[in-house]
Design a protein around this motif. Structure first.
Motif, PDB file in Angstrom:
ATOM      1  N   VAL A   5      -4.303  -2.992  -2.404  1.00  0.00           N
ATOM      2  CA  VAL A   5      -4.994  -3.076  -3.682  1.00  0.00           C
ATOM      3  C   VAL A   5      -4.850  -4.504  -4.202  1.00  0.00           C
ATOM      4  O   VAL A   5      -3.737  -5.021  -4.313  1.00  0.00           O
ATOM      5  CB  VAL A   5      -4.397  -2.076  -4.695  1.00  0.00           C
ATOM      6  CG1 VAL A   5      -4.997  -2.286  -6.075  1.00  0.00           C
ATOM      7  CG2 VAL A   5      -4.612  -0.652  -4.219  1.00  0.00           C
ATOM      8  N   GLU A   6      -5.973  -5.147  -4.507  1.00  0.00           N
ATOM      9  CA  GLU A   6      -5.966  -6.500  -5.073  1.00  0.00           C
ATOM     10  C   GLU A   6      -5.806  -6.461  -6.584  1.00  0.00           C
ATOM     11  O   GLU A   6      -5.128  -7.291  -7.160  1.00  0.00           O
ATOM     12  CB  GLU A   6      -7.255  -7.240  -4.708  1.00  0.00           C
ATOM     13  CG  GLU A   6      -7.294  -7.734  -3.295  1.00  0.00           C
ATOM     14  CD  GLU A   6      -6.268  -8.827  -3.024  1.00  0.00           C
ATOM     15  OE1 GLU A   6      -6.145  -9.772  -3.830  1.00  0.00           O
ATOM     16  OE2 GLU A   6      -5.577  -8.713  -1.993  1.00  0.00           O
ATOM     17  N   ARG A   7      -6.503  -5.489  -7.235  1.00  0.00           N
ATOM     18  CA  ARG A   7      -6.393  -5.402  -8.691  1.00  0.00           C
ATOM     19  C   ARG A   7      -6.820  -4.032  -9.180  1.00  0.00           C
ATOM     20  O   ARG A   7      -7.559  -3.310  -8.515  1.00  0.00           O
ATOM     21  CB  ARG A   7      -7.196  -6.504  -9.372  1.00  0.00           C
ATOM     22  CG  ARG A   7      -8.686  -6.420  -9.212  1.00  0.00           C
ATOM     23  CD  ARG A   7      -9.393  -7.648  -9.805  1.00  0.00           C
ATOM     24  NE  ARG A   7     -10.814  -7.542  -9.604  1.00  0.00           N
ATOM     25  CZ  ARG A   7     -11.690  -7.298 -10.565  1.00  0.00           C
ATOM     26  NH1 ARG A   7     -11.292  -7.180 -11.811  1.00  0.00           N
ATOM     27  NH2 ARG A   7     -12.970  -7.211 -10.307  1.00  0.00           N
TER      28      ARG A   7
ATOM     29  N   VAL B   7      -4.697   3.433   1.270  1.00  0.00           N
ATOM     30  CA  VAL B   7      -4.622   2.377   0.263  1.00  0.00           C
ATOM     31  C   VAL B   7      -3.156   2.098  -0.037  1.00  0.00           C
ATOM     32  O   VAL B   7      -2.388   3.019  -0.311  1.00  0.00           O
ATOM     33  CB  VAL B   7      -5.346   2.832  -1.037  1.00  0.00           C
ATOM     34  CG1 VAL B   7      -5.150   1.830  -2.149  1.00  0.00           C
ATOM     35  CG2 VAL B   7      -6.815   3.062  -0.767  1.00  0.00           C
ATOM     36  N   LEU B   8      -2.765   0.825   0.008  1.00  0.00           N
ATOM     37  CA  LEU B   8      -1.395   0.431  -0.298  1.00  0.00           C
ATOM     38  C   LEU B   8      -1.345  -0.165  -1.695  1.00  0.00           C
ATOM     39  O   LEU B   8      -1.875  -1.245  -1.944  1.00  0.00           O
ATOM     40  CB  LEU B   8      -0.891  -0.583   0.730  1.00  0.00           C
ATOM     41  CG  LEU B   8      -0.870  -0.082   2.172  1.00  0.00           C
ATOM     42  CD1 LEU B   8      -0.504  -1.224   3.121  1.00  0.00           C
ATOM     43  CD2 LEU B   8       0.086   1.081   2.330  1.00  0.00           C
ATOM     44  N   LEU B   9      -0.710   0.557  -2.602  1.00  0.00           N
ATOM     45  CA  LEU B   9      -0.549   0.122  -3.985  1.00  0.00           C
ATOM     46  C   LEU B   9       0.823  -0.531  -4.101  1.00  0.00           C
ATOM     47  O   LEU B   9       1.834   0.073  -3.738  1.00  0.00           O
ATOM     48  CB  LEU B   9      -0.645   1.340  -4.911  1.00  0.00           C
ATOM     49  CG  LEU B   9      -0.576   1.094  -6.396  1.00  0.00           C
ATOM     50  CD1 LEU B   9      -1.847   0.391  -6.874  1.00  0.00           C
ATOM     51  CD2 LEU B   9      -0.422   2.421  -7.130  1.00  0.00           C
ATOM     52  N   ASP B  10       0.876  -1.778  -4.565  1.00  0.00           N
ATOM     53  CA  ASP B  10       2.145  -2.505  -4.740  1.00  0.00           C
ATOM     54  C   ASP B  10       2.041  -3.320  -6.027  1.00  0.00           C
ATOM     55  O   ASP B  10       1.605  -4.466  -6.013  1.00  0.00           O
ATOM     56  CB  ASP B  10       2.416  -3.399  -3.537  1.00  0.00           C
ATOM     57  CG  ASP B  10       3.798  -4.034  -3.579  1.00  0.00           C
ATOM     58  OD1 ASP B  10       4.609  -3.677  -4.462  1.00  0.00           O
ATOM     59  OD2 ASP B  10       4.071  -4.895  -2.724  1.00  0.00           O
TER      60      ASP B  10
ATOM     61  N   LEU C  83      -9.942  -3.172  -3.560  1.00  0.00           N
ATOM     62  CA  LEU C  83      -9.160  -3.427  -2.364  1.00  0.00           C
ATOM     63  C   LEU C  83      -9.363  -4.851  -1.867  1.00  0.00           C
ATOM     64  O   LEU C  83     -10.275  -5.556  -2.306  1.00  0.00           O
ATOM     65  CB  LEU C  83      -9.536  -2.422  -1.279  1.00  0.00           C
ATOM     66  CG  LEU C  83      -9.460  -0.947  -1.696  1.00  0.00           C
ATOM     67  CD1 LEU C  83      -9.808  -0.047  -0.519  1.00  0.00           C
ATOM     68  CD2 LEU C  83      -8.102  -0.605  -2.272  1.00  0.00           C
ATOM     69  N   GLU C  84      -8.529  -5.261  -0.935  1.00  0.00           N
ATOM     70  CA  GLU C  84      -8.560  -6.638  -0.427  1.00  0.00           C
ATOM     71  C   GLU C  84      -9.889  -7.011   0.213  1.00  0.00           C
ATOM     72  O   GLU C  84     -10.249  -8.186   0.258  1.00  0.00           O
ATOM     73  CB  GLU C  84      -7.403  -6.877   0.542  1.00  0.00           C
ATOM     74  CG  GLU C  84      -7.411  -5.973   1.756  1.00  0.00           C
ATOM     75  CD  GLU C  84      -6.131  -6.073   2.558  1.00  0.00           C
ATOM     76  OE1 GLU C  84      -5.538  -7.170   2.636  1.00  0.00           O
ATOM     77  OE2 GLU C  84      -5.711  -5.046   3.121  1.00  0.00           O
ATOM     78  N   ASN C  85     -10.670  -6.019   0.679  1.00  0.00           N
ATOM     79  CA  ASN C  85     -11.969  -6.322   1.276  1.00  0.00           C
ATOM     80  C   ASN C  85     -13.113  -6.228   0.260  1.00  0.00           C
ATOM     81  O   ASN C  85     -14.274  -6.296   0.615  1.00  0.00           O
ATOM     82  CB  ASN C  85     -12.240  -5.390   2.466  1.00  0.00           C
ATOM     83  CG  ASN C  85     -12.435  -3.943   2.058  1.00  0.00           C
ATOM     84  OD1 ASN C  85     -12.288  -3.587   0.883  1.00  0.00           O
ATOM     85  ND2 ASN C  85     -12.750  -3.100   3.029  1.00  0.00           N
TER      86      ASN C  85
END
Length: 148
Positions: free
Chosen positions: A6-8, A42-45, A60-62
């Motif tokens: 996850v980007e944002r 999905v990786l949430l961090d 997401l990053e893409n």
């Protein structure tokens, strides 16, 4: 399918191509692997524990957007003397969703017995649970105590 980071978090997710539905507990997260209904991992961090209830989606990053929605879960729908019943629910620090003619809490047999003992009409249902936020800002009432 490879998991994506996850980007944002998104305030609006109008271009969402998929959805993740989370119950009340799962919407409070910091680091977690989630899976969309379309099967996307999905990786949430996040830097801190966050109530995802206040966000419409994830980017997401893409660049893919995934909507976030509250999942249906077992709840109790309460009718009766709402001010009195709400006081007893609040006195037990139980999250509560307010409706015009009813209250909603997560299913709990002990609270059900207490409420019925107070004269409430209590029925079971399965629906998204969106309780009121705390009095000192939106969100959950974390860190509440009665110490003076």
């Amino acid at each position: 399918m490879t998991d994506l980071r996850v980007e944002r978090l998104l305030e609006e997710a109008e271009a969402a191509q998929d959805v993740i539905r989370l119950d009340y507990d799962a919407r409070l997260a910091r680091r977690k692997r989630l899976v969309s209904e379309g099967g996307q991992g999905v990786l949430l961090d996040l830097p801190e524990l966050t109530d995802l209830s206040h966000f419409a989606g994830l980017e997401l990053e893409n660049g893919t957007q995934i909507a976030l929605e509250a999942a249906a879960e077992p709840v109790l729908v309460i009718r009766g003397d709402l001010p009195r019943l709400a006081w007893h629910i609040g006195n037990r620090h139980t999250p509560c969703q307010m409706g015009g003619d009813h209250l909603v809490i997560r299913a709990d047999h002990v609270l059900r017995g207490m409420l019925e003992g107070l004269g409430a009409d209590v029925s079971e249902d399965s629906r998204p649970f969106r309780p009121e936020g705390g009095a000192y800002g939106h969100g959950r009432t974390m860190g509440h105590d009665h110490a003076h």
